[in-house]
Design an enzyme around this catalytic site. Structure first.
Site, PDB file in Angstrom:
ATOM      1  N   ASP A  88       0.872  -1.166   0.000  1.00 22.25           N
ATOM      2  CA  ASP A  88       0.000   0.000   0.000  1.00 22.25           C
ATOM      3  C   ASP A  88       0.919   1.229   0.000  1.00 22.25           C
ATOM      4  O   ASP A  88       2.131   1.137   0.255  1.00 22.25           O
ATOM      5  CB  ASP A  88      -0.966   0.002   1.191  1.00 22.25           C
ATOM      6  CG  ASP A  88      -2.173   0.918   0.919  1.00 22.25           C
ATOM      7  OD1 ASP A  88      -2.096   1.765  -0.001  1.00 22.25           O
ATOM      8  OD2 ASP A  88      -3.187   0.790   1.625  1.00 22.25           O
TER       9      ASP A  88
HETATM   10  C1  BGC Z   1      -5.055   3.277  -0.017  1.00 18.27           C
HETATM   11  C2  BGC Z   1      -5.112   2.352  -1.225  1.00 18.27           C
HETATM   12  C3  BGC Z   1      -4.877   3.150  -2.486  1.00 18.27           C
HETATM   13  C4  BGC Z   1      -3.543   3.848  -2.363  1.00 18.27           C
HETATM   14  C5  BGC Z   1      -3.183   4.663  -3.583  1.00 18.27           C
HETATM   15  C6  BGC Z   1      -3.838   4.159   0.008  1.00 18.27           C
HETATM   16  O1  BGC Z   1      -4.006   5.192   0.927  1.00 18.27           O
HETATM   17  O2  BGC Z   1      -5.141   2.521   1.172  1.00 18.27           O
HETATM   18  O3  BGC Z   1      -6.352   1.691  -1.270  1.00 18.27           O
HETATM   19  O4  BGC Z   1      -4.943   2.319  -3.617  1.00 18.27           O
HETATM   20  O5  BGC Z   1      -3.570   4.724  -1.259  1.00 18.27           O
HETATM   21  O6  BGC Z   1      -3.941   5.816  -3.656  1.00 18.27           O
END
Ligand code: BGC
Length: 702
Positions: free
Chosen positions: A227
């Protein structure tokens, strides 16, 4: 050349520096992607763009179709429709130059207040798996890789970057892992690790769950991506099986990010580059084997190749490039309408075409697109509730706000480097002076009052309570007292409390309907569409959920959230505790009436049941099958578990035999000592309209 040979040949020609560039994010020169791999031009490896997800395409600076929230897609109980939505998102990703969609999110809805429930699918693993697979297969049918997230036990936003889900093996296996397993079995291209820890270890570094279970036991051959800023360590992650660090580069700021205090729920955006020089050093020193880097690169190249990115033909499908087409608008509207749940109806719905309608609510002139955070999308086409009803109504339409607008909340407003100008987007409504009296007056003069209410949720924050924010409950009660034909349309990211529900004539749950908002609401209110949504999550008073009142369970103590309730989450809990929920899992009325005949077991894992629409109008029924296991001494199992479902469209008077295939998961239990076990005995398959509305049963022996 066979694909594998092609990848091996490419790999053999890459230097270590070039390989490292394929496992760590970089800055997208076009600025559209959420995550970017630069590729290796000299070797003919193109850049690779990853984009959010999951409510549509969030390519920076671009608009795209804004689909309803994932929980609405799930409420359709229609995997084919999820597939169509996935395919549409795949085509739009390609149109916007993207290669990978960061969707779907399949975390089980454990905590009713979780700020991201709108991005998730269900409190039930078979349901989440089936809808998730529909989305994944749809996305990938258009040659875009899907990314299932967030692996695993990311069930709350409070302390999400530090909390450890303390969860036993049986519960992980029976509840939290299965939707990911289903995604892997369906061939998902990538898996995103969660921010949280599980039993003490960060998911990016979780050798047992990432290395042993996901890649080993399940045979996942795509790549595992972190993530965003969610990589805990270089050596730990690399050796656990993490393949790609995102975004790989630190947030650029004017004055040096080190000075920021990162609010709860926001990852530290200076924590980046762990798969850059530190990974090179770790390989050099032997802490990470060099062939681990080859494996990472092989996995990334494997997905690029699979989806046609290595032969220079991105988006090979003939529909690639479609954006905001009529077809996509229709799919967004279909999901919004089919996902709408008719919670209660005393007969006021569907509305008469000629009724005079008062449209009331603090935000009736605004769409409810989604919740806040990385899933925010900006549509090209949009219809507000008032616009939708005005376009459809044949009687007079008046509107009133009643109370000040409910402000949206967004993760982006919580970022420490966002200025006040960017954060304030509700200014144009600030000078409104709405009054409940005006709303009551409008309601009293109309045949019907339709009140639109909403919650406000975002990634990175949980809701403080399940009550609707502001004075919305007061507004509904006042309107209901003035007009006995009051219909409430709820827009929420998960369960909410509806204290006035017995004082109003009908309640619809529309989740976050996306760009089709007003059109979908009008289509259901006037009966052009049957409200065929069913609840993917139990509605109950806040105090009745298994995570209520025990800080240890939620949000946790000392950064540990103890999943003491085990597998008794959602309806499994309400059945076990013998508590009647407000609205049970699977609940939802239809404008039609369905009669069920006797079910039969037609094969080892299949049951068939005749269903007849005895109404004088078409309708859509969601037939659900739950399995009750035989009792076994010393084993505490849920009373019933969802095993299968099917959504069927039936004309007035039409009768059809519906076949349901039953998932193994509902028959099996995980024994920590001996693994998956199917106890010998008689299993009762309950078939009906919800988890609490059984119409026929059949027994099967195992
Ligand atoms: C989220 C993800 C997301 C990523 C990119 C993170 O804060 O948990 O679900 O895909 O950011 O934006």
């Amino acid at each position: 050349m066979a694909d594998d040979d092609h990848i091996e040949a490419l790999l053999a020609g890459l230097s270590r520096t070039q390989k490292l560039a394929l496992v760590r994010g970089a800055t997208d020169p076009e600025g559209t992607a959420t995550g970017y791999l630069a590729g290796v031009e000299a070797a003919g490896i193109p850049p690779f763009r990853l984009v959010d997800g999951p409510l549509g395409i969030r390519a920076e600076g671009h608009r795209a179709t804004a689909f309803p929230a994932s929980i609405a897609t799930a409420a359709t109980f229609d995997s084919d429709l999820a597939h169509r939505q996935g395919a549409a998102m795949g085509r739009e990703a390609t149109a916007l130059g993207q290669d990978v969609l960061l969707a779907p999110g399949v975390n089980i809805i454990r905590v009713p207040q979780c700020g991201r429930n709108f991005e998730y699918l269900s409190e039930d693993p078979v349901h989440a798996g089936a809808v998730g697979v529909g989305l994944i297969e749809g996305i990938q049918s258009e040659d875009v890789a899907a990314t299932v997230k967030h692996f695993v036990a990311n069930n709350q936003e409070t302390h999400r970057t530090t909390v450890s889900a303390e969860v036993d093996e049986r519960t992980l296996r029976e509840l939290y892992l299965p939707p990911f397993r289903a995604a892997v079995d369906a061939g998902v291209g990538s898996v995103m690790t969660a921010y949280n820890r599980v039993n003490g270890t960060h998911m990016s570094d979780h050798e047992r769950l990432v290395g042993d279970v996901l890649k080993g036991e399940w045979g996942f051959d795509g790549y595992v991506v972190s993530d965003w800023y969610g990589l805990e360590s270089t050596v730990g992650a690399a050796n656990a099986g993490l393949d790609v660090e995102m975004p790989g580069v630190a947030e650029a700021t004017d004055d040096g990010t080190e000075s920021y205090e990162w609010p709860d729920g926001i990852p530290d955006a200076t924590h980046a580059g762990l798969f850059g020089a530190p990974l090179a050093d770790a390989i050099e020193s032997g802490e990470v084997p060099a062939d681990r880097l080859d494996d990472m690169v092989r996995r990334v190249l494997g997905q690029m190749d699979r989806f046609g990115r290595l032969d220079g033909s991105p988006g090979a499908s003939e529909d690639a490039g479609e954006l905001d087409s009529q077809r996509h608008r229709d799919i967004a509207a279909d999901v919004a309408a089919r996902g709408t749940v008719l919670l209660d109806n005393d007969g006021v719905l569907p509305l008469d075409d000629g009724a005079d309608v008062a449209v009331i609510g603090p935000n009736v002139d605004e769409l409810k697109l989604g919740g806040g955070g990385s899933s925010e999308t900006t549509p090209i086409h949009s219809v507000s509730p008032v616009e939708g009803i005005e376009a459809r109504a044949e009687g007079a339409v008046v509107s009133a706000f009643g109370i000040p607008p409910i402000a949206s909340v967004s993760l982006f407003d919580l970022l420490p480097f966002v200025g006040e100008d960017e954060a304030a987007d509700d200014e144009e409504t600030a000078d409104r002076e709405p009054s409940i009296d005006d709303a009551v007056e409008a309601a009293a003069a109309a045949d019907v009052a339709v009140v639109f209410v909403r919650d406000a949720t975002t990634e990175a924050r949980d809701r403080e309570s399940l009550a609707l924010p502001g004075r919305q409950d007061e507004l509904v009660s006042a309107v209901a007292a003035a007009n006995e034909n009051t219909v409430v349309v709820v827009r929420s990211g998960g369960p909410v409390e509806l204290p006035w529900r017995e004082d109003v004539a009908a309640v619809l749950e529309q989740w976050y309907p996306g760009q089709a908002d007003g059109d979908a609401a009008a289509a259901v209110l006037y009966g052009d569409r049957d409200p065929s949504g069913r609840l993917p999550v139990t509605f109950a008073p806040e105090s009745e959920y298994p995570t209520a009142g025990a800080e240890r369970r939620y949000p946790g103590v000392d950064d540990q959230a103890h999943y003491d309730e085990g597998v008794f989450v959602g309806y499994r809990h309400f059945d076990d505790a013998d508590v009647d929920p407000t609205y049970p899992f699977g609940h939802g009325h239809s404008y039609a009436t369905f009669e069920y005949g006797d079910a039969e077991a037609t094969a080892e894992q299949t049951v068939a049941v005749p269903v007849e629409n005895v109404a004088d109008r078409p309708g859509r029924e969601v037939v659900q099958a739950y399995v009750r296991p035989p009792s076994v001494d010393g084993v505490d199992r849920p009373d019933r578990e969802l095993a299968g479902f099917a959504a069927v469209q039936l004309d007035a008077g039409e009768r059809r035999t519906v076949e349901l295939s039953l998932d193994d998961l509902a028959f099996s239990r995980y024994d920590p000592a001996s693994g998956w076990t199917v106890d010998t005995g008689t299993y009762t398959v309950e078939i009906g309209r919800s988890s609490r509305d059984v119409r026929t049963t059949v027994t099967v022996e195992r």
